[in-house]
Design a protein around this motif. Structure first.
Motif, PDB file in Angstrom:
ATOM      1  N   LEU A  38      16.893   7.146  -5.945  1.00 48.19           N
ATOM      2  CA  LEU A  38      16.104   5.926  -5.951  1.00 48.19           C
ATOM      3  C   LEU A  38      16.880   4.747  -5.371  1.00 48.19           C
ATOM      4  N   ARG A  39      16.125   3.721  -4.961  1.00 48.50           N
ATOM      5  CA  ARG A  39      16.708   2.506  -4.407  1.00 48.50           C
ATOM      6  C   ARG A  39      16.600   1.360  -5.419  1.00 48.50           C
ATOM      7  N   ALA A  50       9.139  -0.810  -9.879  1.00 51.43           N
ATOM      8  CA  ALA A  50       7.883  -0.301  -9.317  1.00 51.43           C
ATOM      9  C   ALA A  50       7.403   0.930 -10.075  1.00 51.43           C
ATOM     10  N   LEU A  51       8.343   1.789 -10.459  1.00 52.79           N
ATOM     11  CA  LEU A  51       7.984   2.968 -11.242  1.00 52.79           C
ATOM     12  C   LEU A  51       7.304   2.551 -12.546  1.00 52.79           C
ATOM     13  N   GLY A  52       7.828   1.504 -13.178  1.00 50.51           N
ATOM     14  CA  GLY A  52       7.208   1.020 -14.408  1.00 50.51           C
ATOM     15  C   GLY A  52       5.790   0.538 -14.177  1.00 50.51           C
ATOM     16  N   GLU A  60       2.711  -4.959 -21.809  1.00 54.35           N
ATOM     17  CA  GLU A  60       3.155  -6.336 -21.999  1.00 54.35           C
ATOM     18  C   GLU A  60       4.611  -6.527 -21.595  1.00 54.35           C
ATOM     19  N   SER A  61       5.463  -5.503 -21.797  1.00 62.42           N
ATOM     20  CA  SER A  61       6.849  -5.622 -21.360  1.00 62.42           C
ATOM     21  C   SER A  61       6.961  -5.540 -19.843  1.00 62.42           C
ATOM     22  N   THR A  62       6.028  -4.828 -19.202  1.00 64.45           N
ATOM     23  CA  THR A  62       6.058  -4.690 -17.745  1.00 64.45           C
ATOM     24  C   THR A  62       5.537  -5.935 -17.049  1.00 64.45           C
ATOM     25  N   ASP A  95       0.804  -1.223   0.000  1.00 65.01           N
ATOM     26  CA  ASP A  95       0.000   0.000   0.000  1.00 65.01           C
ATOM     27  C   ASP A  95       0.840   1.277   0.000  1.00 65.01           C
ATOM     28  N   SER A  96       2.117   1.190   0.375  1.00 61.35           N
ATOM     29  CA  SER A  96       2.946   2.396   0.317  1.00 61.35           C
ATOM     30  C   SER A  96       3.101   2.854  -1.134  1.00 61.35           C
ATOM     31  N   TRP A  97       3.135   1.889  -2.055  1.00 62.48           N
ATOM     32  CA  TRP A  97       3.217   2.240  -3.473  1.00 62.48           C
ATOM     33  C   TRP A  97       1.882   2.746  -3.984  1.00 62.48           C
TER      34      TRP A  97
END
Length: 523
Positions: free
Chosen positions: A442-443, A449-451, A508-510, A373-375
């Motif tokens: 970033l980590r 996750a960004l994707g 589809e790539s993600t 949920d943080s994301w």
């Protein structure tokens, strides 16, 4: 985590309240002006700063120098003239250490009614510390912390528990006062501090702060540092490392950086300090004792960093007027996002629908991304802010929006989270999601996750392409080789379906699944 719609947007047909706060400090005097609609939103709209050096040359009997008094009067007349011309609804003036301790302060205070500055108070050390705690409680997502405020005449170290002031101690450690006492008359000809004067200063810091810093060392609470001195030190550090996010608030100033800067400044002459990137010229002398104070605090307390506060006593005084008792924003992060949205108002129906669809996609795709949920909270923030760049113009509004987000304080979020929200706004329309210039913040795992979040936000935007909220609901079904989006609507949403499928390659790539879209007629 439950989501909520943005805070009420600006009502352009009604004049918001306009509050002025005058801070008569020992080094600088400042007028800040806020537009607001309590308790929903606020924004800083103006600031006038005057370096008055009120504590400079303060006599042994506690009297302020005539020159310092005259500088303070001139600044206050300037602020009063602004307040009259701008027709501010309310102006509150307060003074801190120098006026608090001055035996001849009536020479200044007696003139305030003539200026029209009738709302005035001289803060005690405890009141000053409590206002600092009020400020950080409404600007950090923290319940407990040590709060340190270093001004020109004094320093306060306070304990915050549950977002409330517990106790605080004031020390005679202001940057101007320390400079006058230890460095002003013992500098070398070029303005470089002598070794002996620095050693005396360090010994004084140890004697004054030992007991309090022993108490700080007993726990692992963060230290939130405020005031012009520490903000200048943070700017120097950011300049040195070419820091990618243009924000001071919540910046972690490490001991290593602070030690390096303190040594460099202490070994430099006046001209060299004035050329230091990030340092205000009028602080080129008093920055030396200020840097050594904060370094000593970290050394003695065993901390590795300070968190820089972009708010201070002025903001605490404002929050006391902006918020009802107990003067506390319930959810700092949620309020910060809604408050920024209110500065650049967009159609609420579109914004809320994109946010809702993005959250549905995130939930439906959870078996594939496994993000917590943080994301989701970062996705909700970015969805709320995704179109604020439209206030500049349609073309490149994703870039305009990312600029506005990165350039604005997002209280309660750390700089990594701030960077991720910025990137999500940037990629909400097109482009292959990447860290761009914000990558150093970033980590490991953040780019993946960004994707994922970028796909959710971008597809939500396409599913609301006609800005008519005609897709009532979206469902997600996942199979071994395909993901189907089920669009529930009263009429076939052709434009939404076509636009969403344009991003099928990114999807589809993600997620390593084919994307199919199925229309469900709900009539």
């Amino acid at each position: 985590m439950a989501s909520s719609p943005p805070a009420p947007s600006l009502d352009l047909d009604a004049r918001p309240s306009r509050f002025g706060i005058v801070d008569l400090g020992s080094n600088t005097a400042r007028l800040v002006v806020y537009e607001c609609r309590p308790p929903h939103w606020y924004r800083l709209v103006d600031s006038i700063r005057e370096p008055v050096r009120l504590a400079e040359g303060m006599q042994d009997d506690g009297s302020l120098q005539p020159e310092a008094l005259e500088r303070a009067r001139a600044a206050l007349w300037l602020f009063a003239d602004y307040a009259r011309a701008a027709e501010l609804d309310d102006v509150h003036t307060f003074a801190t250490s120098a006026v608090r301790e001055a035996t001849n302060r009536d020479l200044l205070l007696d003139q305030l009614p003539k200026m029209g500055l009738s709302s005035f108070e001289v803060l005690s050390g405890e009141q000053e510390a409590a206002l600092g705690v009020c400020a950080v409680a409404n600007a950090f997502d923290l319940e407990d912390a040590w709060v340190m405020d270093l001004g020109g005449g004094s320093a306060q170290i306070s304990l915050m528990r549950g977002g409330q002031f517990v106790r605080g101690t004031a020390f005679p450690l202001g940057a101007v006062r320390l400079f006058d006492r230890f460095l002003a008359e013992s500098q070398e000809a070029d303005g470089k501090a002598s070794r002996e004067s620095l050693e005396r200063l360090d010994a004084f810091l140890e004697s004054e702060l030992a007991q309090t810093l022993d108490a700080v060392a007993e726990d692992d609470l963060p230290i939130l540092a405020m005031g012009g001195t520490v903000r200048n030190l943070a700017r120097i550090a950011q300049k040195e490392e070419d820091y990618p996010l243009p924000q001071l608030h919540s910046y972690p100033l490490s001991y290593e950086s602070l030690d390096r800067i303190a040594r460099k400044l202490s070994g430099s002459n006046q001209a060299e300090r004035e050329r230091t990137g990030g340092l205000s010229l009028d602080r080129a002398d008093i920055i030396v004792p200020g840097a050594r104070v904060f370094r000593h605090v970290l050394e003695r307390s065993g901390r590795s960093e300070l968190l820089i506060s972009g708010v201070g006593v002025r903001e605490g005084a404002f929050f006391r007027r902006f918020l009802p008792e107990p003067h506390r924003i319930e959810d700092v992060r949620k309020f910060a996002v809604g408050n920024l949205f209110s500065h650049y108002p967009q159609p609420r129906l579109h914004t809320e629908h994109v946010r809702r669809l993005a959250e549905r996609l995130f939930e439906g795709l959870t078996p594939l991304h496994n993000l917590d949920d943080s994301w989701r909270e970062l996705l909700t923030a970015a969805a709320t802010l995704h179109d604020i760049g439209m206030t500049i113009g349609y073309y490149r509004h994703h870039r305009h929006g990312a600029f506005l987000v990165s350039s604005s304080a997002l209280h309660g979020f750390d700089h990594r989270e701030h960077a991720l929200i910025t990137l999500l706004v940037h990629y909400h329309r097109k482009g292959e999601p990447s860290g761009r210039h914000l990558s150093p913040l970033l980590r490991s795992g953040d780019l993946r996750a960004l994707g994922v979040l970028s796909v959710c936000l971008r597809m939500a935007e396409h599913l609301e392409r006609s800005r008519s909220a005609r897709i009532d609901e979206v469902g997600v079904s996942i199979q071994s080789d395909v993901v189907r989006l089920h669009l529930f609507a009263a009429h076939r949403p052709t434009v939404e379906m076509v636009e969403t499928l344009k991003d099928a390659p990114l999807f589809e790539s993600t997620f390593e699944r084919r994307l199919e879209i199925v229309y469900k007629d709900i009539r």
